[in-house]
Enzyme design. Sequence first.
Site, PDB file in Angstrom:
ATOM      1  N   ILE A  23      -7.154   7.935  -1.388  1.00 39.53           N
ATOM      2  CA  ILE A  23      -7.169   6.470  -1.395  1.00 39.53           C
ATOM      3  C   ILE A  23      -7.996   6.085  -0.174  1.00 39.53           C
ATOM      4  CG2 ILE A  23      -4.945   6.478  -0.168  1.00 39.53           C
ATOM      5  CD1 ILE A  23      -4.227   3.826  -1.292  1.00 39.53           C
ATOM      6  N   SER A  24      -8.924   5.137  -0.343  1.00 37.42           N
ATOM      7  CA  SER A  24      -9.807   4.757   0.766  1.00 37.42           C
ATOM      8  C   SER A  24      -9.030   4.040   1.862  1.00 37.42           C
ATOM      9  CB  SER A  24     -10.901   3.819   0.266  1.00 37.42           C
ATOM     10  OG  SER A  24     -11.665   4.451  -0.713  1.00 37.42           O
ATOM     11  N   GLN A  25      -9.580   4.051   3.075  1.00 38.86           N
ATOM     12  CA  GLN A  25      -8.939   3.355   4.194  1.00 38.86           C
ATOM     13  C   GLN A  25      -8.960   1.839   3.919  1.00 38.86           C
ATOM     14  OE1 GLN A  25     -12.710   4.617   6.466  1.00 38.86           O
ATOM     15  NE2 GLN A  25     -11.712   3.132   7.779  1.00 38.86           N
TER      16      GLN A  25
ATOM     17  N   ARG B 150       0.830  -1.210   0.000  1.00 36.16           N
ATOM     18  CA  ARG B 150       0.000   0.000   0.000  1.00 36.16           C
ATOM     19  C   ARG B 150       0.869   1.267   0.000  1.00 36.16           C
ATOM     20  NH1 ARG B 150      -3.754   3.101   3.422  1.00 36.16           N
ATOM     21  NH2 ARG B 150      -5.709   3.303   2.303  1.00 36.16           N
TER      22      ARG B 150
END
Length: 209
Positions: free
Chosen positions: A59-61, A33
């Site tokens: 960017i999403s969790q 990530r």
Amino acid sequence: MTSVRTRTRMLERLRAQGICDEAVLSVMGQIPRHAFVDEALAHKAYDDVSLPIGFAQTISQPYIVARMSELVNAVPQHGIILEIGTGCGYQTSILAKLFKTVHSIERIGGLVRNTRDRLSELQIHNARLRHADGSKGLPELAPFDAILITAAAPIVPENLMDQLAMGGRLVFPVGDSDQELRMIERLPDGFTETRLEKVKFVPMLPGTV
Ligand code: SAH
């Protein structure tokens, strides 16, 4: 800071948050990530937070990426999936490990170029990126085994239901300030809609830039 231990902690947290699809957890353990965010933020890459990716997008969790991946991974066929909202390509990379081919649409040209380079550096060769407004899907390549939208539409994107294969799932956030994750499934006797949980996504916008 980007050690195996940090990633292991992320996986433990995802399990504690209720993620139980082992294939999704395994893929999230493999995809780095930190390679998707600015170097200055790499130390936060495995925390359960959304992060900026430039162009005023995020960017999403990890939890929400895992949750949506789990929902689409439960479909019977894993041939072709459509993603709307490529962003930095983190979700795209996960889908690329779960499906044979990913078609992903992004409206911001700069993100498409950066993400294309990043995916090729990461040796991900089964994701096809397009610079376009994804709100109408990709009728010419339908039906899709699943469709995942990672930007919030103001209303339920009913126009995409016809692009689902039998057994297929459309997973999407809907709403403006008050958003909800929902899923539409195409079953032999028709479509069913399930309301899932509260979420927070950037809005789905028209046109390209
Ligand atoms: N899944 C992404 C997060 C995406 S943020 C990731 O892992 O990084 C949502 C993305 O949807 C943004 O990049 C935004 O530009 C894009 N988007 C918004 N409206 C869109 C549209 N109509 N068509 C295609 N992409 C869109």
